[in-house]
Structure formats: C-alpha cells, structure tokens
Scaffold this active site. Structure first.
Site, PDB file in Angstrom:
ATOM      1  CG  HIS A 107      -0.284  -0.095   2.524  1.00  9.59           C
ATOM      2  ND1 HIS A 107       0.146  -1.297   3.036  1.00  9.59           N
ATOM      3  CD2 HIS A 107       0.047   0.846   3.429  1.00  9.59           C
ATOM      4  CE1 HIS A 107       0.708  -1.089   4.218  1.00  9.59           C
ATOM      5  NE2 HIS A 107       0.675   0.199   4.475  1.00  9.59           N
ATOM      6  CG  HIS A 109       0.925   5.417   4.304  1.00  4.56           C
ATOM      7  ND1 HIS A 109       0.149   5.334   5.433  1.00  4.56           N
ATOM      8  CD2 HIS A 109       1.673   4.292   4.288  1.00  4.56           C
ATOM      9  CE1 HIS A 109       0.428   4.198   6.083  1.00  4.56           C
ATOM     10  NE2 HIS A 109       1.348   3.547   5.399  1.00  4.56           N
TER      11      HIS A 109
HETATM   12  P1  AMP Z   1       1.714   0.451   7.413  1.00  4.20           P
HETATM   13  O1  AMP Z   1       2.094   0.654   8.845  1.00  4.20           O
HETATM   14  O2  AMP Z   1       2.524   1.205   6.432  1.00  4.20           O
HETATM   15  O3  AMP Z   1       1.601  -1.012   7.125  1.00  4.20           O
HETATM   16  O4  AMP Z   1       0.281   1.112   7.259  1.00  4.20           O
HETATM   17  C1  AMP Z   1      -0.888   0.518   7.653  1.00  4.20           C
HETATM   18  C2  AMP Z   1      -1.845   1.661   7.843  1.00  4.20           C
HETATM   19  O5  AMP Z   1      -3.127   1.096   7.862  1.00  4.20           O
HETATM   20  C3  AMP Z   1      -1.670   2.449   9.148  1.00  4.20           C
HETATM   21  O6  AMP Z   1      -1.466   3.819   8.826  1.00  4.20           O
HETATM   22  C4  AMP Z   1      -2.968   2.215   9.885  1.00  4.20           C
HETATM   23  O7  AMP Z   1      -3.406   3.369  10.539  1.00  4.20           O
HETATM   24  C5  AMP Z   1      -3.913   1.821   8.768  1.00  4.20           C
HETATM   25  N1  AMP Z   1      -5.003   0.943   9.125  1.00  4.20           N
HETATM   26  C6  AMP Z   1      -4.958  -0.149   9.898  1.00  4.20           C
HETATM   27  N2  AMP Z   1      -6.172  -0.749   9.954  1.00  4.20           N
HETATM   28  C7  AMP Z   1      -7.001   0.006   9.180  1.00  4.20           C
HETATM   29  C8  AMP Z   1      -8.363  -0.078   8.827  1.00  4.20           C
HETATM   30  N3  AMP Z   1      -9.153  -1.046   9.289  1.00  4.20           N
HETATM   31  N4  AMP Z   1      -8.880   0.859   8.004  1.00  4.20           N
HETATM   32  C9  AMP Z   1      -8.100   1.872   7.542  1.00  4.20           C
HETATM   33  N5  AMP Z   1      -6.801   2.005   7.830  1.00  4.20           N
HETATM   34  C10 AMP Z   1      -6.240   1.080   8.647  1.00  4.20           C
END
Ligand code: AMP
Length: 145
Positions: A107, A109
C-alpha cells in the site's frame, strides 16, 4: 524476517477488499482501492492498495502492479490536493516491520501536510471520527469527478 514470507489472506486490507471489514472508500475500480486511514497522521490521510496483487511490499510486487498503483496514487493525490488544499503531500510506503510496516499488503500512504502543522506519528495516533473521514472522502471523491 517480515520482508519475506507468505501473503496472509486474513490481513485487514484483504478483508476490506473482500467486503469483510468496513472502510471509508474514496475510489475503487477492478485494480485499485483507495480509502481513508482510520488512524490518520493528518486530516485526509489516505491509503491506496492493489486489489489484485498478493504482494506484501515493494520488493515482491510485480512491476505492472506498481505501475497501476503509482498512477492511481497520482490521480488520488491530485484530487486530495484539489479537495483539501494542503500545502504539501507526503507519499510513504514501508517495507518490513523494522521499517514501520504494520499491514503486510502492498500500500501507499498519501498524507496531506499544512505549513506549521506537525505530522502525527505513524501508527501512534487515535482512531478518527468516521463522520469526519466520510466528509473528507466525499470531498476527495467530488474532486475526482
Ligand atoms: P503500514 O504501517 O505502512 O503497514 O500502514 C498501515 C496503515 O493502515 C496504518 O497507517 C494504519 O493506521 C492503517 N489501518 C490499519 N487498519 C485500518 C483499517 N481497518 N482501516 C483503515 N486504515 C487502517
């Protein structure tokens, strides 16, 4: 260690793609899904994910997946800018737990920034108000049209 390993179909983003977990969606087509981060580092923090790839990170992603994802991220960043009028946009992508990755589904950001406003810490903020996220998503969606 977390750079390698099998793709886990039970990760939260896979559940969102399958409709088994909720998300405040901004954009969806056959290849890509964009939705609001529920623990945003700033207002309007969005995530852009591949719907088709089982890549966990940049290193194991197919080049064509990356091409589709980055093109979608550009489109969404433009809409985010038009809708929320930030002074800048941070694009981040973490590979492996020591790098900050918490969800092992590839993903990107997109994090809006405003002059003089501090960025929240990655993975350390509280859960956002869903009404607020929905409002931001609607604004970004309208700018996509
Ligand atoms: P990463 O740490 O780069 O793997 O990013 C994962 C991101 O997903 C973090 O910024 C979390 O805040 C976000 N996240 C986790 N669970 C959810 C969810 N159910 N819906 C939307 N965002 C989420």
């Amino acid at each position: 260690m977390s750079l390698d390993g099998p793709y886990d179909d039970a990760n939260i983003f896979a559940k969102i793609i399958r409709g088994e977990a909720p998300a405040v969606k901004v954009f969806e087509d056959a290849d890509v899904l964009a939705f609001m981060d529920v623990f945003p580092q700033s207002p309007g923090h969005m995530l852009v994910i591949s719907k088709t790839s089982k890549a966990r990170n940049l290193l194991d992603a197919e080049p064509e997946t990356l091409a589709t994802l980055i093109a979608a991220a550009q489109k969404l960043a433009r809409a985010q800018r038009a809708a929320l009028k930030p002074d800048g946009i941070v694009m981040t992508q973490f590979n492996g737990a020591p790098a900050g990755q918490t969800v092992f589904h590839l993903h990107i950001h997109l994090i809006p920034r405003w002059d003089g406003v501090a960025l929240g810490r990655h993975g350390a903020g509280g859960m956002a108000d869903i009404g607020e996220l929905t409002k931001q998503a609607e604004q970004i969606k309208a700018a996509l049209a």
